[in-house]
Design an enzyme around this catalytic site. Structure first.
Site, PDB file in Angstrom:
ATOM      1  N   ARG A 111       0.719  -1.307  -0.172  1.00  0.00           N
ATOM      2  CA  ARG A 111      -0.038   0.018   0.059  1.00  0.00           C
ATOM      3  C   ARG A 111       0.866   1.435   0.064  1.00  0.00           C
ATOM      4  NH1 ARG A 111      -5.152   0.060   1.886  1.00  0.00           N
ATOM      5  NH2 ARG A 111      -4.816   1.808   3.311  1.00  0.00           N
ATOM      6  N   ARG A 120       9.736   5.669  -3.322  1.00  0.00           N
ATOM      7  CA  ARG A 120       9.995   6.648  -4.448  1.00  0.00           C
ATOM      8  C   ARG A 120      11.562   7.212  -4.366  1.00  0.00           C
ATOM      9  NH1 ARG A 120       5.506   9.927  -2.499  1.00  0.00           N
ATOM     10  NH2 ARG A 120       3.719   9.189  -3.752  1.00  0.00           N
ATOM     11  N   ARG A 135      -8.925  -6.526  13.312  1.00  0.00           N
ATOM     12  CA  ARG A 135      -8.194  -5.787  14.316  1.00  0.00           C
ATOM     13  C   ARG A 135      -8.835  -4.594  14.771  1.00  0.00           C
ATOM     14  NH1 ARG A 135      -4.163  -7.449  17.376  1.00  0.00           N
ATOM     15  NH2 ARG A 135      -3.054  -5.344  17.475  1.00  0.00           N
ATOM     16  N   ARG A 195       0.437   5.681  16.420  1.00  0.00           N
ATOM     17  CA  ARG A 195       0.468   6.904  15.865  1.00  0.00           C
ATOM     18  C   ARG A 195      -0.359   8.018  16.617  1.00  0.00           C
ATOM     19  NH1 ARG A 195      -2.288   5.489  10.173  1.00  0.00           N
ATOM     20  NH2 ARG A 195      -4.182   4.826  10.880  1.00  0.00           N
ATOM     21  N   GLU A 220      -3.585   6.640  18.977  1.00  0.00           N
ATOM     22  CA  GLU A 220      -3.974   5.280  18.491  1.00  0.00           C
ATOM     23  C   GLU A 220      -3.359   4.117  18.993  1.00  0.00           C
ATOM     24  OE1 GLU A 220      -4.656   6.823  14.217  1.00  0.00           O
ATOM     25  OE2 GLU A 220      -4.823   4.425  13.952  1.00  0.00           O
ATOM     26  N   TYR A 247     -10.624  -4.846   3.183  1.00  0.00           N
ATOM     27  CA  TYR A 247      -9.985  -3.588   3.539  1.00  0.00           C
ATOM     28  C   TYR A 247      -9.978  -2.831   2.393  1.00  0.00           C
ATOM     29  CZ  TYR A 247      -5.245  -1.554   5.470  1.00  0.00           C
ATOM     30  OH  TYR A 247      -4.287  -0.627   5.841  1.00  0.00           O
ATOM     31  N   ASP A 256     -10.348   1.268   0.946  1.00  0.00           N
ATOM     32  CA  ASP A 256     -10.048   2.639   0.940  1.00  0.00           C
ATOM     33  C   ASP A 256     -11.637   3.279   0.476  1.00  0.00           C
ATOM     34  OD1 ASP A 256      -7.527   2.725   1.677  1.00  0.00           O
ATOM     35  OD2 ASP A 256      -6.882   2.505  -0.229  1.00  0.00           O
TER      36      ASP A 256
END
Ligand code: UDP
Length: 368
Positions: free
Chosen positions: A172, A176, A249, A280, A300, A348, A350
């Site tokens: 995911r 770069r 989860r 995070r 989190e 899962y 988006d």
């Protein structure tokens, strides 16, 4: 006489898109949700004049022109670009993995140097064909980045070792060899100005919505109200878990209002070490370039899920894939009921993919 053409169970994105299109096409539709609010997990709540992402950060991004035009009919999007910062024991690194990260990690300056460094670490690890997340990660970014920025975070997030996790989870994330901290490889990106709740309200404008009602508590009553049902709840719960329980989860958010205008200087800071108990911290105001005098942050914590907890991420392993396929076969035999969305399809997803999938269903139903 039935009253509605459609009953939509669940006022999240999938359900709201379907309801909106149904109404637009002259169908009568009733939306119900067991929560006290609309929006599902994209729900935002205003605290100290800040739109707080109550069920976790949602950053809209898509390559799908149709989906982008669709959401823009209900909200204006700002120019937010997701660029999380990783904090590894006090060392800060840019995400996703890009030339800034490679420079911070190794002092390399050119893309060639970075590529060589990664190749060398991949070779040392002896990986030819990655079989799991650990091997996939090392072959993409090398051992140092794997150890400092991936291993701890991922094992906290999923509650199991990286060499037992599927490789696709890490795919995911872009890698770069340019100086570009944009987390997503998407043509369009942003946050709806005024919050997601407002966008969902606009989608559901003029549509009857009943909150705090649990469809499965009085299934017969609700079934009698409509010709067809779009069910976006958990597929295993619909069948009373008769074949077993699909695993997730879960996440616990510790949200705090702080009397300072700027806590961490960025919307997302990932704590990628193994010791920090949270994965995070989200500082919500930075999704909208907030100028409020206070700030709201959410720590989190990733949790093992048990029945009754809020489900977040489906756990994609063989056991769950097989169990889902069995439930799906049952679902296909429910003539009047269509299963969709993250929980209905155990996926899962988006946000843009959920919307695309709901629009696809509308097409199949002759609503577009
Ligand atoms: N990940 C990581 N370190 C990070 C951020 C992400 O190792 O700092 C890995 C981790 O395995 C995670 C996956 O990348 O599960 C996908 O991250 P993403 O941010 O896409 O997850 P989401 O936003 O859906 O929670």
């Amino acid at each position: 006489m039935k009253k509605y053409d459609y009953l939509v169970v669940g006022a999240g994105l999938y359900g709201a898109v379907f309801a909106q299109q149904a109404k637009k096409n002259g169908k009568s539709v009733l939306v119900i949700d067991k929560r006290p609010h609309i929006g599902g997990n994209v729900y935002t709540k205003r605290i100290e004049d800040i739109h707080v992402h109550v069920y976790g950060a949602h950053i809209f991004h898509t390559n799908d022109q149709e989906v982008w035009e669709y959401v823009n009919a209900f909200a204006e999007f700002n120019r937010f670009t997701n660029s999380p910062v990783a904090n590894y024991r006090g060392e800060l690194y840019s995400l996703p993995f890009n030339m800034y990260t490679f420079n911070q990690m190794w002092g390399v300056v050119t893309p060639q140097e970075a590529e060589e460094k990664i190749l060398q670490q991949k070779r040392e690890a002896g990986i030819t064909e990655p079989k799991n997340l650990e091997e996939q990660a090392i072959s993409l970014v090398g051992k140092d980045i794997y150890e400092k920025l991936i291993k701890g975070y991922t094992e906290k997030q999923w509650g199991r070792p990286c060499n037992e996790l599927p490789a696709f989870i890490i795919q995911r994330l872009p890698v770069r060899f340019t100086f570009d901290n944009n987390y997503f490889n998407a043509k369009y990106q942003g946050i709806p100005i005024g919050g997601y709740t407002k966008m969902l309200e606009n989608m559901l404008d003029g549509i009857e919505v009943r909150l705090n009602v649990d469809y499965l508590d009085e299934k017969e009553y609700w079934d009698a109200l409509a010709d067809k049902i779009v069910y976006t709840g958990a597929i295993d719960r619909y069948f009373d878990y008769r074949l077993g329980v699909l695993e997730y989860r879960s996440v616990r958010f510790e949200t705090e209002v702080l009397d300072t205008p700027n806590f961490q200087g960025n919307a997302a800071v990932n704590y990628t070490d193994a010791e920090t108990p949270y994965t995070r911290i989200i500082e919500h105001k930075w999704f909208e370039f907030g100028t409020q005098p206070k700030t709201v942050i959410s720590r989190e914590y990733s949790l093992e899920w048990k029945l009754g907890d809020e489900p977040y991420y489906p756990i994609n392993n063989e056991r769950n894939a097989k169990l889902y396929a069995e439930y799906k076969a049952l679902a296909d035999r429910e003539n009047q009921v269509i299963f969709g969305g993250r929980l209905g399809e155990y996926k899962y997803y988006d946000m843009d993919a959920v919307i695309a999938s709901s629009l696809q269903l509308c097409r199949r139903e002759g609503l577009r």
